[in-house]
Design a protein around this motif. Structure first.
Motif, short mmCIF file in Angstrom:
data_model
loop_
_atom_site.label_atom_id
_atom_site.label_comp_id
_atom_site.label_asym_id
_atom_site.label_seq_id
_atom_site.Cartn_x
_atom_site.Cartn_y
_atom_site.Cartn_z
N PRO A 1 11.43 20.54 3.86
CA PRO A 1 9.96 20.48 3.79
C PRO A 1 9.41 19.20 3.17
N ASP A 2 10.08 18.67 2.15
CA ASP A 2 9.58 17.45 1.50
C ASP A 2 10.33 16.21 1.97
N GLY A 3 11.02 16.31 3.11
CA GLY A 3 11.84 15.21 3.59
C GLY A 3 11.06 13.93 3.82
N LEU A 4 9.92 14.02 4.47
CA LEU A 4 9.13 12.82 4.76
C LEU A 4 8.56 12.22 3.49
N ALA A 5 8.15 13.07 2.56
CA ALA A 5 7.65 12.56 1.29
C ALA A 5 8.73 11.78 0.55
N LYS A 6 9.97 12.29 0.59
CA LYS A 6 11.07 11.60 -0.09
C LYS A 6 11.35 10.25 0.57
N MET A 7 11.35 10.21 1.90
CA MET A 7 11.58 8.94 2.57
C MET A 7 10.44 7.97 2.29
N MET B 1 6.85 21.31 7.10
CA MET B 1 6.86 20.05 6.36
C MET B 1 5.55 19.82 5.61
N ASP B 2 5.65 19.21 4.46
CA ASP B 2 4.47 18.82 3.68
C ASP B 2 4.82 17.56 2.89
N PRO B 3 4.30 16.40 3.34
CA PRO B 3 3.38 16.21 4.47
C PRO B 3 4.11 16.20 5.81
N LYS B 4 3.30 16.24 6.87
CA LYS B 4 3.82 16.17 8.23
C LYS B 4 3.67 14.75 8.77
N PRO B 5 4.46 14.40 9.77
CA PRO B 5 4.29 13.09 10.41
C PRO B 5 3.06 13.08 11.30
N GLY B 6 2.66 11.89 11.71
CA GLY B 6 1.51 11.78 12.60
C GLY B 6 1.81 12.28 14.00
N ARG B 7 3.06 12.10 14.44
CA ARG B 7 3.43 12.57 15.79
C ARG B 7 4.91 12.91 15.83
N VAL B 8 5.24 13.69 16.85
CA VAL B 8 6.62 14.05 17.14
C VAL B 8 6.90 13.72 18.60
N VAL B 9 7.94 12.94 18.84
CA VAL B 9 8.36 12.59 20.19
C VAL B 9 9.63 13.36 20.52
N ILE B 10 9.61 14.10 21.61
CA ILE B 10 10.79 14.81 22.08
C ILE B 10 11.24 14.18 23.39
N GLY C 1 0.81 -1.21 0.00
CA GLY C 1 0.00 0.00 0.00
C GLY C 1 0.84 1.25 0.00
N ALA C 2 0.17 2.40 -0.26
CA ALA C 2 0.85 3.68 -0.31
C ALA C 2 1.32 4.11 1.08
N PHE C 3 2.37 4.88 1.11
CA PHE C 3 2.92 5.38 2.37
C PHE C 3 1.96 6.37 2.99
N ASP C 4 1.68 6.17 4.28
CA ASP C 4 0.80 7.08 5.02
C ASP C 4 1.66 7.92 5.96
N PRO C 5 1.82 9.22 5.71
CA PRO C 5 2.67 10.06 6.57
C PRO C 5 2.25 10.01 8.04
N ALA C 6 0.96 9.83 8.29
CA ALA C 6 0.47 9.80 9.66
C ALA C 6 0.99 8.59 10.43
N SER C 7 1.51 7.60 9.70
CA SER C 7 2.05 6.40 10.36
C SER C 7 3.47 6.61 10.86
N ALA C 8 4.06 7.76 10.53
CA ALA C 8 5.45 8.03 10.88
C ALA C 8 5.55 8.92 12.12
#
Length: 324
Positions: A112-118, A38-47, A8-15
């Motif tokens: 900005p497009d880092g997550l899309a590239k990954m 970022m576009d798209p953004k991840p689903g969450r950020v952990v600090i 299936g297609a990559f879901d940014p929210a899963s990252a």
């Protein structure tokens, strides 16, 4: 080995982006600001905050409603080093149900497009490293291949890419590691006992034993901290610190345990690798920092590595339960 990820297609929210920080709120702010773009953004950020004493908590909270992603902030009671921080960050991301975990230090910005590239590589591979720009905008070269018998990076692994757009690696770097939960489930969390240094190399090697690990020809991060270095032309040598000098030698005791556990330990060649590591650090002192003060930390780390290697109670990090 397999190089096929979930269908299936990559879901940014899963990252989940997992960041480790310590008393560098001015750098963390730049990273958080880059995430808002970022576009798209991840689903969450952990600090994961390694017990900072500056205004890190205030900076993090100021972005809670601006990130466009769920924010999980964990301040630790003590400084556990990068190793402990990334172990905790991955644990939080894994337990939150993340499919993909993208690890990074606080001294980078995300393009900005880092997550899309990954994400474009996520249907083929489960352990992926993107590329980085250095502080001055130049292309940062990372030594993505380890000589396992020697236990050291191969300094002249090819920097270029062919038409495939990737090269197989057997190492890892927590400044940009993009890894699937299936692999994390098999090899467990990063080992916090390293504190700093060699932890990501060993973790990347463990991942490469379970799946095809790759570095891809995609620039996704930019380093935001300038580090003194000795330019050797095609390669460079960064400045270090006494703490790093100690751990780069001490943690070879842990490396020896991991290689021995997985049948990859070759005593004579590993000893040669240890001597080469020591020599490299002397060169770093002489040509980057222009001093030999700090040699005592290398010697102390070498002695402590021998003690660690003799610890018969040592066990590797355990696998995690598989979660669908």
């Amino acid at each position: 080995m397999t190089e096929v990820s979930a269908a299936g297609a990559f879901d940014p929210a899963s990252a989940t982006i997992a960041v480790v920080t310590y008393n560098r709120s001015h750098l963390l702010l730049r990273l958080l600001e880059s995430i808002t773009r970022m576009d798209p953004k991840p689903g969450r950020v952990v600090i994961v905050d390694n017990a900072s004493t500056d205004d890190t908590a205030t900076v993090v909270e100021s972005y809670r409603d601006r990130l466009g992603a769920e924010l999980i902030y964990q301040r630790l009671d003590t400084n556990t080093g990068g190793s402990g921080g990334f172990s905790e960050g991955m644990r939080l991301a894994y337990e939150a149900g993340s499919t993909w975990m993208w690890l990074m230090d606080d001294d980078v910005e995300v393009l900005p497009d880092g997550l899309a590239k990954m994400g474009t590589w996520s249907s083929r591979f489960k352990s992926i490293q993107g590329r980085r720009f250095d502080f001055d905008g130049s292309e940062f070269y990372w030594q993505y291949r380890l000589s396992i018998p020697l236990g050291i990076p191969i300094p002249f692994a090819p920097a270029g890419f062919d038409a495939s757009g990737y090269r197989e690696m057997n190492s890892g770097c927590f400044e940009g590691m993009f890894i699937h939960r299936d692999v994390v489930g098999e090899i467990g969390l990063p080992d916090p006992r390293f504190f700093i240094y060699w932890d990501d190399s060993i973790y990347g090697w463990l991942a490469s034993r379970k799946t095809t690990s790759v570095i891809v020809d995609e620039f996704v991060l930019r380093r935001t901290r300038e580090i003194a270095q000795w330019d050797m032309g095609v390669r460079h040598l960064n400045a270090s610190s006494n703490m790093y000098r100690y751990y780069i030698m001490r943690n070879r005791g842990y490396m020896k345990h991991y290689f021995r556990t997985h049948g990859a330990y070759r005593p004579v060649r590993f000893a040669v690798g240890t001597m080469l590591t020591f020599a490299k650090e002397l060169i770093r002192l002489a040509f980057v920092e222009r001093t030999f003060r700090g040699t005592s930390h290398l010697l102390r780390g070498t002695r402590d590595a021998r003690t660690l290697a003799r610890d018969t109670s040592w066990r590797p990090m355990p696998p995690l339960d598989q979660v669908a």
